[in-house]
Every structure is written in structure tokens, then in C-alpha cells.
Design a protein around this motif. Structure first.
Motif, PDB file in Angstrom:
ATOM      1  N   UNK A  21       1.807  -3.619  15.323  1.00 37.96           N
ATOM      2  CA  UNK A  21       1.608  -3.660  16.737  1.00 37.96           C
ATOM      3  C   UNK A  21       0.836  -2.756  17.265  1.00 37.96           C
ATOM      4  N   UNK A  22       0.465  -2.241  16.609  1.00 40.12           N
ATOM      5  CA  UNK A  22      -0.757  -0.736  17.985  1.00 40.12           C
ATOM      6  C   UNK A  22      -2.246  -1.638  17.336  1.00 40.12           C
ATOM      7  N   UNK A  23      -1.884  -2.350  16.066  1.00 35.15           N
ATOM      8  CA  UNK A  23      -3.183  -3.222  16.438  1.00 35.15           C
ATOM      9  C   UNK A  23      -3.470  -4.201  16.624  1.00 35.15           C
ATOM     10  N   UNK A  24      -2.780  -4.909  17.935  1.00 29.20           N
ATOM     11  CA  UNK A  24      -2.549  -5.934  17.962  1.00 29.20           C
ATOM     12  C   UNK A  24      -3.426  -5.251  19.917  1.00 29.20           C
ATOM     13  N   UNK A  25      -2.452  -4.150  19.698  1.00 21.35           N
ATOM     14  CA  UNK A  25      -2.759  -4.132  21.102  1.00 21.35           C
ATOM     15  C   UNK A  25      -4.037  -3.787  21.593  1.00 21.35           C
ATOM     16  N   UNK A  26      -4.802  -2.758  19.780  1.00 22.56           N
ATOM     17  CA  UNK A  26      -5.933  -2.733  20.444  1.00 22.56           C
ATOM     18  C   UNK A  26      -6.527  -3.732  20.272  1.00 22.56           C
TER      19      UNK A  26
ATOM     20  N   UNK B  19       0.618  -1.041  -0.273  1.00 18.85           N
ATOM     21  CA  UNK B  19       0.271   0.285  -0.264  1.00 18.85           C
ATOM     22  C   UNK B  19       0.862   1.571   0.027  1.00 18.85           C
ATOM     23  N   UNK B  20       1.564   1.043   0.630  1.00 18.29           N
ATOM     24  CA  UNK B  20       2.925   2.335   1.002  1.00 18.29           C
ATOM     25  C   UNK B  20       3.328   2.518  -0.522  1.00 18.29           C
ATOM     26  N   UNK B  21       3.507   1.271  -0.950  1.00 16.92           N
ATOM     27  CA  UNK B  21       4.573   1.475  -2.246  1.00 16.92           C
ATOM     28  C   UNK B  21       3.858   2.182  -3.590  1.00 16.92           C
ATOM     29  N   UNK B  22       2.457   1.918  -3.519  1.00 15.11           N
ATOM     30  CA  UNK B  22       1.526   2.597  -4.139  1.00 15.11           C
ATOM     31  C   UNK B  22       1.138   3.859  -4.310  1.00 15.11           C
ATOM     32  N   UNK B  23       0.780   4.352  -2.507  1.00 11.97           N
ATOM     33  CA  UNK B  23       1.376   5.557  -2.549  1.00 11.97           C
ATOM     34  C   UNK B  23       2.121   6.548  -3.385  1.00 11.97           C
ATOM     35  N   UNK B  24       3.029   5.869  -2.626  1.00 10.63           N
ATOM     36  CA  UNK B  24       4.209   6.530  -3.031  1.00 10.63           C
ATOM     37  C   UNK B  24       4.386   7.380  -4.698  1.00 10.63           C
ATOM     38  N   UNK B  25       4.398   5.972  -5.393  1.00 12.16           N
ATOM     39  CA  UNK B  25       4.532   5.490  -6.569  1.00 12.16           C
ATOM     40  C   UNK B  25       3.560   6.355  -7.513  1.00 12.16           C
TER      41      UNK B  25
ATOM     42  N   UNK C 222     -10.840  -1.409  14.411  1.00 11.69           N
ATOM     43  CA  UNK C 222     -10.873  -0.343  13.222  1.00 11.69           C
ATOM     44  C   UNK C 222     -10.175   0.895  13.114  1.00 11.69           C
ATOM     45  N   UNK C 223     -10.276   1.258  13.983  1.00 13.29           N
ATOM     46  CA  UNK C 223      -9.836   2.230  14.485  1.00 13.29           C
ATOM     47  C   UNK C 223      -7.831   2.735  14.547  1.00 13.29           C
ATOM     48  N   UNK C 224      -8.162   1.479  15.371  1.00 11.68           N
ATOM     49  CA  UNK C 224      -6.220   1.826  15.081  1.00 11.68           C
ATOM     50  C   UNK C 224      -5.805   1.533  13.386  1.00 11.68           C
ATOM     51  N   UNK C 225      -6.679   0.126  12.661  1.00 12.87           N
ATOM     52  CA  UNK C 225      -5.951   0.515  11.308  1.00 12.87           C
ATOM     53  C   UNK C 225      -6.045   1.848  10.835  1.00 12.87           C
ATOM     54  N   UNK C 226      -7.255   2.544  10.842  1.00 11.21           N
ATOM     55  CA  UNK C 226      -7.600   3.683  10.452  1.00 11.21           C
ATOM     56  C   UNK C 226      -6.280   5.071  10.543  1.00 11.21           C
ATOM     57  N   UNK C 227      -6.095   4.434  11.482  1.00  7.89           N
ATOM     58  CA  UNK C 227      -4.240   5.188  12.354  1.00  7.89           C
ATOM     59  C   UNK C 227      -3.351   4.755  11.794  1.00  7.89           C
ATOM     60  N   UNK C 228      -3.338   3.655  11.661  1.00  8.44           N
ATOM     61  CA  UNK C 228      -2.734   2.866  10.570  1.00  8.44           C
ATOM     62  C   UNK C 228      -1.672   3.140   8.900  1.00  8.44           C
ATOM     63  N   UNK C 229      -3.132   3.554   8.797  1.00  7.42           N
ATOM     64  CA  UNK C 229      -3.273   3.796   7.375  1.00  7.42           C
ATOM     65  C   UNK C 229      -2.469   4.959   7.569  1.00  7.42           C
ATOM     66  N   UNK C 230      -3.077   6.480   7.947  1.00 10.04           N
ATOM     67  CA  UNK C 230      -2.865   7.131   7.412  1.00 10.04           C
ATOM     68  C   UNK C 230      -1.231   7.901   8.120  1.00 10.04           C
ATOM     69  N   UNK C 231      -0.549   6.663   9.002  1.00 11.14           N
ATOM     70  CA  UNK C 231       0.702   6.974   9.490  1.00 11.14           C
ATOM     71  C   UNK C 231       1.594   6.603   7.793  1.00 11.14           C
ATOM     72  N   UNK C 232       1.021   5.417   8.075  1.00 11.64           N
ATOM     73  CA  UNK C 232       2.040   5.118   5.727  1.00 11.64           C
ATOM     74  C   UNK C 232       2.249   5.770   5.702  1.00 11.64           C
ATOM     75  N   UNK C 233       0.288   6.619   5.376  1.00 12.27           N
ATOM     76  CA  UNK C 233       0.522   7.589   3.902  1.00 12.27           C
ATOM     77  C   UNK C 233       1.232   8.643   4.472  1.00 12.27           C
ATOM     78  N   UNK C 234       1.964   9.258   5.397  1.00 13.34           N
ATOM     79  CA  UNK C 234       2.427  10.478   6.010  1.00 13.34           C
ATOM     80  C   UNK C 234       3.494  10.089   6.013  1.00 13.34           C
ATOM     81  N   UNK C 235       3.656   8.647   6.459  1.00 12.27           N
ATOM     82  CA  UNK C 235       5.573   8.763   6.212  1.00 12.27           C
ATOM     83  C   UNK C 235       6.152   8.356   7.960  1.00 12.27           C
TER      84      UNK C 235
ATOM     85  N   UNK D  66       5.121   5.562  10.525  1.00 13.16           N
ATOM     86  CA  UNK D  66       5.539   5.079  11.049  1.00 13.16           C
ATOM     87  C   UNK D  66       6.108   3.798   9.996  1.00 13.16           C
ATOM     88  N   UNK D  67       6.080   2.278  10.536  1.00 16.23           N
ATOM     89  CA  UNK D  67       6.256   0.929   9.875  1.00 16.23           C
ATOM     90  C   UNK D  67       5.433   0.315  10.158  1.00 16.23           C
ATOM     91  N   UNK D  68       5.291   0.008   8.363  1.00 13.40           N
ATOM     92  CA  UNK D  68       4.192  -1.492   9.027  1.00 13.40           C
ATOM     93  C   UNK D  68       4.439  -2.462   9.668  1.00 13.40           C
TER      94      UNK D  68
END
Length: 438
Positions: A428-433, A249-255, A406-419, A421-423
Motif C-alpha cells: 500500500x505504501x509503495x502504491x502511494x509513492x 522474504x520475511x520467512x527467510x529472514x526469520x528462519x 525505490x525508497x518506499x520499497x527500501x523502507x518496506x523491506x526494513x519494516x518487514x525485517x523488523x516485524x 508491518x505487514x506485506x
């Protein structure tokens, strides 16, 4: 289009359920109305829709007027909301114990909250698969709203997620419809050189990123593992396919997107307009958007669709398609359940189902025979054929699991786009949630 998950929705409904069982008396203690009873054609019937605005707004308005013309003593009160506002309206009405007689719902955990909370009437006697009304719907759409052998929801239209593309843009750039995810990435360079943004993408509301992720998860994670991970009680979330999908997903956004790390500030509607105005070559969209995606710049004959391509060596199911029917529940506490059933039978009769499926609405009805080359646009018809052929649908990530996850995935998707965080950190944050939601 999908909502941002509501972290408080399950808690709100749970509170109301406890109130209903606490012996407080009043309307909560009244027995549920019989959906198969003869309706009393009088009074006001309230309906919360997700059809506000153009071009869908007039659909329920016309139906309400036509139904009241048939039954002059019945007034249909519409509460029309948008994709974004309906979730807040549902939250407010649930909190105040003021749900209307009929209200919109997504499938998955979203609908389950209302079913578990005693807010959805058991409609098995009138819409079960062996009933006259139930047989008018596609079996898969009906099953999507069934729980423990009982039917609760009325599926209104089917839906699936596809990459819409401009055939003219592809021809100008000299690229073909990609056969693999890697081919999709490779096509973005030539499309940009030809003067197009390869893929229009707006993620200001957060959920558009989840659409990419859910389809990529289905491709990269075996289905049995994926389904277990949606439920906090059985979730492990340790399959390497999750990290692979997040990085894809990150590669698609970047390229492939020109906005890149600014995507989180771009409206979904702005991305839709960029495609319709001929500025972007592709736009990942739902069937419900197909008839709005064409314009003077992208004419219907120039509009094509393809399923997000499968990455090479993916460990999941290549035939799974992201999508889900959307529909309506009837308030179990309403004294007008039988009237609500009659109104929804009217909404989903063959004539109205064909109208819903045809331009300008373009919402493919789940009623068998409603979507045809004569009643629907070519793209809508093609999309629904692919949805019906798919052996399994991957339900939207923000409704299939619990809101906290779902909110943890949402926050993670936003963070991947902005760069930011890492996958691995997202997972890890989704596991915690998920662990906290058990």
C-alpha cells in the motif's frame, strides 16, 4: 553493489536541464563535442569511479598511469569512491553542475536520469552495436545503456546475484544445494545445528533486502506486469505475487538468519566477513564479490554458487536472474569528450579487460572473450556463464524504478525485517509513492 536510491537525483538533473534550455548562455549553450573526433592529447581528464579501496582501487590507478605514459601531456585525475559514497558524490557534483568528464553509473532509471537530463554524451557513432568498438562488448551489456536507438553508456563489467555457499558446511550439515525456495528454508535448520549461521545478512544500508525482493518479485509476478509496475505512469501494483514475495522474504529472514530483527543494524560488510570467516554457511552476493568471499576459512575450491531457488507454484518467470552490467557515462558538456572516449577504449581493450576479470579484481568484463577459465576464478567464470545464459535480467530494484518508489520499497523491506508491518501495508505504501510520482 547497489546504492540507496536518491530521491533528489531526478529533481537535481531536471533543474540543470531547464537551466541548459533557458538561454542563459555560457558553456551550457555550447554544442556537444563530437565523440568520433580526433582527440587532443593534452590537459586533465577527470574520472569518477566506484573502485575505492582494496582490492579494486589500484585498477584505475594503474590504467591512469599507463595512459599518461602513452600520452605524457594528459593527466588523468581520479575521484575514487565506494559503493556507498559514490551516490552522494554524484548528488553533490550534479547539484553544483560539476560532473567530471567520465563518471560511474548503474543501469535503469539511474542512468536514464542523466540521459534525460542531457548529462550523458550520445556515443552511438563510436560504441553503437555496428561499430568496431561496440562489437567488442556482449550485445546485452551494450543494450542495457541504450535508449531510443542511441547508445550512451560504456559497460565495464557484468554482474548477477547468487547465493554463495560453503560446500564443507553443506556436507557437515548433510544438506544438498536446494532445488526450490522451500528446500532452501528447510536446509537452514540442519545448518544451524551443524554450528553455522545459515545465511549471513546485513541490511543497515537498506538495499540488501531489495536484492532478495527483486529476485522473488521476478519469480512471483509475471514479467509484463512487473515491468509496467516499475513505471508510475502504468503501475497498478495489485498482483498478489508481491505479497507472496514479501512474505517469503520475511520467512527467510526469520528462519535462516541469526540476527533476525537486528539485521537492519548489521553492516553488509559484516555479513560478508561472517561468511568469509566460516561462521555462516551462505551469503547472498554479487559476482563482483566472489573473489573477496574466499579466505583461509572458505577456500576457492570450497566456494559454490547457486541462483536463489524458485518457489513452488510461482506465477512469474523462473529463468529470470537478478543482475545488471555497470559502467560509465561521458559528460555531454565536457570539451574533452573525444579524449574521454579514447581513454575508455584503452580501459576496455582486450588486455585490460582480462586484467579486470582476473583476481585480485574479479570484476567480470563485458568485453567478449575476457572472462575465461584461464583469466578468472572458477566461481566468477561460472557466474558469468549463468548471467549470459539468462533470457532476461531483473535490474536492481533501487535503480530500475524512480527514486521515490525505490525508497518506499527500501523502507518496506526494513519494516518487514523488523516485524513492524505487514506485506499488504508495504504494498500500500509503495502504491502511494508510485501515485505521487506520476
Amino acid at each position: 553493489m547497489r546504492p540507496r536510491a536518491l530521491p533528489t537525483l531526478a529533481a537535481l538533473i531536471g533543474t540543470l536541464t531547464l537551466a541548459a534550455c533557458s538561454g542563459g548562455g555560457g558553456a551550457e549553450q555550447a554544442p556537444a563535442a563530437d565523440p568520433a573526433a580526433t582527440p587532443e592529447f593534452s590537459g586533465t581528464l577527470s574520472v569518477l569511479t566506484k573502485f575505492a579501496g582494496e582490492p579494486t582501487g589500484p585498477y584505475f590507478e594503474n590504467l591512469a598511469a599507463a595512459y599518461s605514459k602513452q600520452h605524457p601531456e594528459v593527466k588523468v585525475e581520479l575521484i575514487q569512491e565506494t559503493d556507498q559514497s559514490v551516490k552522494d558524490k554524484l548528488k553533490t557534483l550534479t547539484a553544483s553542475d560539476a560532473l567530471p568528464d567520465i563518471y560511474f553509473t548503474w543501469t535503469g532509471n539511474w542512468a536514464d536520469n542523466y540521459i534525460r537530463g542531457g548529462r550523458a554524451a550520445d556515443l552511438t557513432k563510436v560504441i553503437g552495436p555496428d561499430t568496431e568498438w561496440g562489437k567488442t562488448f556482449s550485445p546485452g551489456s551494450l543494450a542495457a545503456f541504450a535508449r531510443d536507438g542511441k547508445n550512451y553508456g560504456i559497460p565495464l563489467y557484468g554482474n548477477g546475484k547468487f547465493m554463495g555457499y560453503s560446500k564443507a558446511a553443506f556436507e557437515k550439515a548433510g544438506v544438498k544445494v536446494p532445488a526450490t525456495f522451500e528446500d532452501l528454508l528447510a536446509a537452514c535448520g540442519p545448518l544451524r545445528k551443524a554450528g553455522y549461521e545459515p545465511i549471513a545478512f546485513g541490511n543497515k544500508d537498506g538495499w540488501p533486502a531489495l536484492h532478495y525482493l527483486q529476485q522473488l518479485f521476478a519469480y512471483n509476478v509475471p514479467d509484463a506486469t512487473l515491468q509496467a509496475d516499475f513505471d508510475p505512469a502504468t503501475a497498478k501494483l495489485d498482483h498478489p505475487g508481491y505479497v507472496t514475495a514479501l512474505n517469503q522474504f520475511k520467512t527467510l529472514v526469520d528462519q535462516c538468519t541469526d540476527t533476525r530483527d537486528a539485521t537492519n543494524g548489521v553492516l553488509y560488510s559484516s555479513a560478508q566477513e561472517a561468511f568469509a570467516n566460516g561462521k555462516a554457511a551462505m551469503y547472498y552476493q554479487e559476482i563482483l564479490e566472489f573473489d573477496n568471499a574466499t579466505s583461509a576459512e572458505v577456500k576457492p575450491d570450497d566456494f559454490g554458487i547457486f541462483q536463489l531457488p524458485v518457489p513452488r507454484n510461482a506465477a512469474g518467470d523462473p529463468d529470470v536472474l537478478e543482475g545488471s552490467p555497470e559502467g560509465y557515462l561521458i559528460n555531454a558538456r565536457s570539451p574533452r569528450v573525444a579524449l574521454a572516449v579514447d581513454f575508455m577504449k584503452f580501459v576496455t581493450n582486450a588486455e585490460n579487460a582480462k586484467t579486470l576479470s582476473a583476481p585480485p579484481y574479479g570484476q567480470p568484463s563485458t568485453v567478449v572473450g575476457a572472462v575465461t577459465p584461464e583469466t578468472s576464478s572458477k566461481a566468477v567464470y561460472e557466474g558469468m556463464q549463468l548471467v549470459n545464459k539468462a533470457p532476461k535480467l531483473a535490474i536492481w530494484l533501487d535503480t530500475v524504478t524512480v527514486p521515490e518508489v525505490a525508497d518506499a520499497w527500501l523502507a518496506g523491506g526494513e519494516a518487514m525485517i523488523s516485524g513492524g508491518t505487514t506485506a499488504e501495508k508495504v504494498l500500500e505504501s509503495v502504491r502511494l509513492a508510485s501515485a505521487e510520482a506520476r
